[in-house]
Structure formats: C-alpha cells, structure tokens
Design a protein around this motif. Structure first.
Motif, PDB file in Angstrom:
ATOM      1  N   LYS A  47       3.664  13.390   5.306  1.00 42.12           N
ATOM      2  CA  LYS A  47       3.312  12.245   6.170  1.00 42.12           C
ATOM      3  C   LYS A  47       2.074  12.009   6.651  1.00 42.12           C
ATOM      4  CE  LYS A  47       8.501  11.604   6.773  1.00 42.12           C
ATOM      5  NZ  LYS A  47       9.473  11.558   8.070  1.00 42.12           N
ATOM      6  N   ALA A  48       1.372  13.169   7.028  1.00 40.50           N
ATOM      7  CA  ALA A  48       0.207  13.123   7.959  1.00 40.50           C
ATOM      8  C   ALA A  48      -0.845  12.952   6.771  1.00 40.50           C
ATOM      9  CB  ALA A  48      -0.041  14.563   8.449  1.00 40.50           C
ATOM     10  N   GLY A  49      -0.830  13.311   5.652  1.00 40.09           N
ATOM     11  CA  GLY A  49      -1.895  12.984   4.564  1.00 40.09           C
ATOM     12  C   GLY A  49      -1.619  11.516   4.139  1.00 40.09           C
ATOM     13  N   ILE A  50      -0.502  10.957   3.933  1.00 39.91           N
ATOM     14  CA  ILE A  50      -0.389   9.574   3.812  1.00 39.91           C
ATOM     15  C   ILE A  50      -0.928   8.700   4.901  1.00 39.91           C
ATOM     16  CG2 ILE A  50       1.498   7.751   3.571  1.00 39.91           C
ATOM     17  CD1 ILE A  50       3.228  10.036   2.127  1.00 39.91           C
ATOM     18  N   THR A  51      -0.670   8.941   6.107  1.00 39.13           N
ATOM     19  CA  THR A  51      -1.357   8.266   7.168  1.00 39.13           C
ATOM     20  C   THR A  51      -2.777   8.406   7.053  1.00 39.13           C
ATOM     21  OG1 THR A  51       0.563   8.577   8.446  1.00 39.13           O
ATOM     22  CG2 THR A  51      -1.371   8.131   9.679  1.00 39.13           C
ATOM     23  N   LYS A  52      -3.335   9.399   6.809  1.00 43.76           N
ATOM     24  CA  LYS A  52      -4.833   9.580   6.772  1.00 43.76           C
ATOM     25  C   LYS A  52      -5.461   8.667   5.600  1.00 43.76           C
ATOM     26  CE  LYS A  52      -8.482  12.982   6.696  1.00 43.76           C
ATOM     27  NZ  LYS A  52      -8.824  14.689   6.689  1.00 43.76           N
ATOM     28  N   THR A  53      -4.788   8.845   4.563  1.00 44.77           N
ATOM     29  CA  THR A  53      -5.190   7.973   3.359  1.00 44.77           C
ATOM     30  C   THR A  53      -5.179   6.490   3.650  1.00 44.77           C
ATOM     31  OG1 THR A  53      -4.282   9.837   1.754  1.00 44.77           O
ATOM     32  CG2 THR A  53      -4.894   7.477   0.923  1.00 44.77           C
TER      33      THR A  53
ATOM     34  N   ARG B  49      -3.863   0.623  -3.310  1.00 41.48           N
ATOM     35  CA  ARG B  49      -2.421   0.997  -3.531  1.00 41.48           C
ATOM     36  C   ARG B  49      -2.697   2.202  -4.483  1.00 41.48           C
ATOM     37  NH1 ARG B  49       1.193  -3.261  -6.226  1.00 41.48           N
ATOM     38  NH2 ARG B  49       0.337  -2.756  -7.990  1.00 41.48           N
ATOM     39  N   ALA B  50      -3.501   2.295  -5.259  1.00 41.41           N
ATOM     40  CA  ALA B  50      -3.697   3.300  -6.324  1.00 41.41           C
ATOM     41  C   ALA B  50      -4.066   4.553  -5.576  1.00 41.41           C
ATOM     42  CB  ALA B  50      -4.430   2.876  -7.398  1.00 41.41           C
ATOM     43  N   LEU B  51      -5.156   4.216  -4.546  1.00 43.37           N
ATOM     44  CA  LEU B  51      -5.676   5.512  -3.727  1.00 43.37           C
ATOM     45  C   LEU B  51      -4.806   6.227  -3.118  1.00 43.37           C
ATOM     46  CD1 LEU B  51      -9.389   3.730  -2.730  1.00 43.37           C
ATOM     47  CD2 LEU B  51      -8.795   5.506  -4.499  1.00 43.37           C
ATOM     48  N   MET B  52      -3.638   5.190  -2.579  1.00 47.04           N
ATOM     49  CA  MET B  52      -2.545   5.873  -1.830  1.00 47.04           C
ATOM     50  C   MET B  52      -1.902   7.269  -2.430  1.00 47.04           C
ATOM     51  SD  MET B  52      -2.568   4.642   1.193  1.00 47.04           S
ATOM     52  CE  MET B  52      -1.125   5.479   1.672  1.00 47.04           C
ATOM     53  N   ALA B  53      -2.041   7.247  -3.762  1.00 44.78           N
ATOM     54  CA  ALA B  53      -1.370   8.439  -4.606  1.00 44.78           C
ATOM     55  C   ALA B  53      -2.440   9.641  -4.614  1.00 44.78           C
ATOM     56  CB  ALA B  53      -1.066   7.800  -5.983  1.00 44.78           C
TER      57      ALA B  53
ATOM     58  N   LEU C 284       0.728  -1.191  -0.037  1.00 44.70           N
ATOM     59  CA  LEU C 284       0.005   0.146  -0.046  1.00 44.70           C
ATOM     60  C   LEU C 284       0.808   1.299  -0.037  1.00 44.70           C
ATOM     61  CD1 LEU C 284      -2.849  -1.066   2.474  1.00 44.70           C
ATOM     62  CD2 LEU C 284      -2.980  -0.666   0.055  1.00 44.70           C
ATOM     63  N   LEU C 285       1.811   1.084   0.764  1.00 48.18           N
ATOM     64  CA  LEU C 285       2.883   2.446   1.058  1.00 48.18           C
ATOM     65  C   LEU C 285       3.528   2.795  -0.276  1.00 48.18           C
ATOM     66  CD1 LEU C 285       4.086   1.960   4.510  1.00 48.18           C
ATOM     67  CD2 LEU C 285       2.556   3.625   3.625  1.00 48.18           C
ATOM     68  N   MET C 286       3.682   1.762  -1.075  1.00 46.87           N
ATOM     69  CA  MET C 286       4.353   2.110  -2.534  1.00 46.87           C
ATOM     70  C   MET C 286       3.590   2.788  -3.239  1.00 46.87           C
ATOM     71  SD  MET C 286       7.418   0.329  -2.607  1.00 46.87           S
ATOM     72  CE  MET C 286       7.479   0.111  -4.561  1.00 46.87           C
ATOM     73  N   GLY C 287       2.186   3.026  -3.170  1.00 42.70           N
ATOM     74  CA  GLY C 287       1.216   3.755  -3.850  1.00 42.70           C
ATOM     75  C   GLY C 287       1.364   5.179  -3.688  1.00 42.70           C
TER      76      GLY C 287
END
Length: 240
Positions: free
Chosen positions: A110-116, A150-154, A100-103
């Motif tokens: 970082k805060a936005g990534i954690t929220k997503t 994973r795609a949504l992580m972008a 997932l984080l690869m996305g």
C-alpha cells in the motif's frame, strides 16, 4: 548495459497468415528501442508475443535470462512487464484515480502504491488537476497520459507502448514523447516503443528495428538510421 529482454527467431501465425517470420529483438536495461513500420508489418505482434496475448509458433523469448514464452499473460504483468495498448482502452465511467489504481492490481504494498501514484500525478499534472473527473471526458492526449500512468502503477521493469501518438494532437504528441524519455531516465524503465510516427520514435530511442511484412529489414543506432537513405525513403517520407 545488461540485456533484459530477448526474442530469438520468433515466428507467429494468425490462422495461416505469417505475422512474424524469424524475428530477433533485444532490449537492454534502461534502453528505449523503437519498432517502426507500416500497418501489418508485425510491430504489435511482437508486443503480443512478449505479453503472452499471442502464442508463438517457434523461437524463444527470454526475460532477465529466463524463458518467458509459455507464461500466462496475467503472470507476465506481475513479473514486471506492463503494456499500454493501442487505442488507449480506458474505463470511461471511472475516475482518473480509479483508472490509475487499476494498474496496481498485482501489487499489495500500500505504501509503495501511494508513492507510485504521487509520482505519476507529479509527472502528469493534467491528471492531478482532473483527478476525480471521469476518464471518458478527457481528450485523447490526456487519456494517453492516463494509460501510461496506469501502466507505471504496476512498477514495471519494461514498458511496452503500442502507438502512443495515434490520434493525438501534435502538441500533446511532443509532450508524451518527452514523458517517455523522462520515464526511462528517471524510473530506470526499459521501453519498447511501437510507432508509425517513425521520426518521433527514432528521435527518442537508442536503437531502432524497422519491420516489413513480419520481418526485420534494418536495425541499428536510431540517430544513425535517421540519416540512412533507405529509412528516409521508406519510413520518414510521410511523417510530419
């Protein structure tokens, strides 16, 4: 609705073979559009043209009113277009978490990534249950959920889905279909859905383009097209 993506008279060749013959497609903000047709009809070629994986011969592609064709594929992801490829293509020996984080590799918030990430796990509880498990041990349907996540992580504005129901148990196909609807609605993401399961694709989309040998042969409101005799005979007859 505002137009977010437009393909205008796009032509694409593979060697000397026509893949797309003057194809024009548009997508509006918050809309789900289905591309249906048999193998070799040109559905995936449209996605490859949008993402820069295949260079178009002529025509143009615009994203948010700006010319997109000619942009490097790596830059297109950063602009807000994410693709879920056919066949899932997971990193089998990495955990669900790391897949997932690869996305999110284009992001630095970082805060936005954690929220997503929290949002993705909430949307797909199976992934949360198996969070530390190797991706290769998941079922086909679970892997498909993971690559959509994973795609949504972008944090995309447009989500391109290439045959998300392929090789997946019918029960999970329904679950993935519901997820696509919810993602478009909740995340305000525009979705371009390539599917051989025409009935499923048309049932969850606003509009549909039907392709045959690199050309669009029919287009219109999905619900209306489902009652079109030509669509029923050519595209719905073999569906489960």
């Amino acid at each position: 609705m505002n137009e977010i993506l437009k393909l205008d008279n796009v032509e694409l060749y593979y060697d000397h073979v026509y893949a797309l013959k003057g194809v024009s497609v548009n997508l509006h903000e918050g809309e789900t559009v289905a591309l249906i047709g048999a193998n070799g009809a040109g559905k995936s070629s449209i996605l490859r043209a949008i993402t820069g994986l295949s260079k178009i011969k002529s025509g143009s592609i615009h994203y948010k009113g700006k010319r997109l064709d000619g942009t490097l594929a790596s830059d297109i992801v950063g602009q807000g277009i994410a693709m879920v490829p056919e066949g899932r293509r997971v990193f089998p020996y990495m955990s669900i978490k790391d897949n997932l984080l690869m996305g999110a590799f284009t992001r630095s918030d970082k805060a936005g990534i954690t929220k997503t990430l929290e949002s993705v796990l909430e949307r797909f509880p199976r992934l949360k249950e198996r969070y530390s498990q190797q991706a290769g041990t998941l079922s086909g349907g679970e892997q498909q959920m993971m690559v959509i996540g994973r795609a949504l992580m972008a944090a995309p504005k447009i989500l391109l889905l290439d045959e998300p129901s392929l090789g997946i148990a019918p029960k999970l196909v329904q679950e993935i279909a519901r997820s696509i609807v919810a993602i478009s609605r909740d995340e305000k993401v525009s979705v371009l859905l390539v599917e051989q399961n025409s009935r499923m694709a048309m049932s969850i989309s606003h509009r549909t383009y039907a392709l045959s040998t690199g050309e669009i042969v029919l287009e219109g409101n999905s619900k209306e097209l489902m009652n079109d005799k030509r669509i029923k005979e050519a595209y719905l007859g073999g569906d489960l």
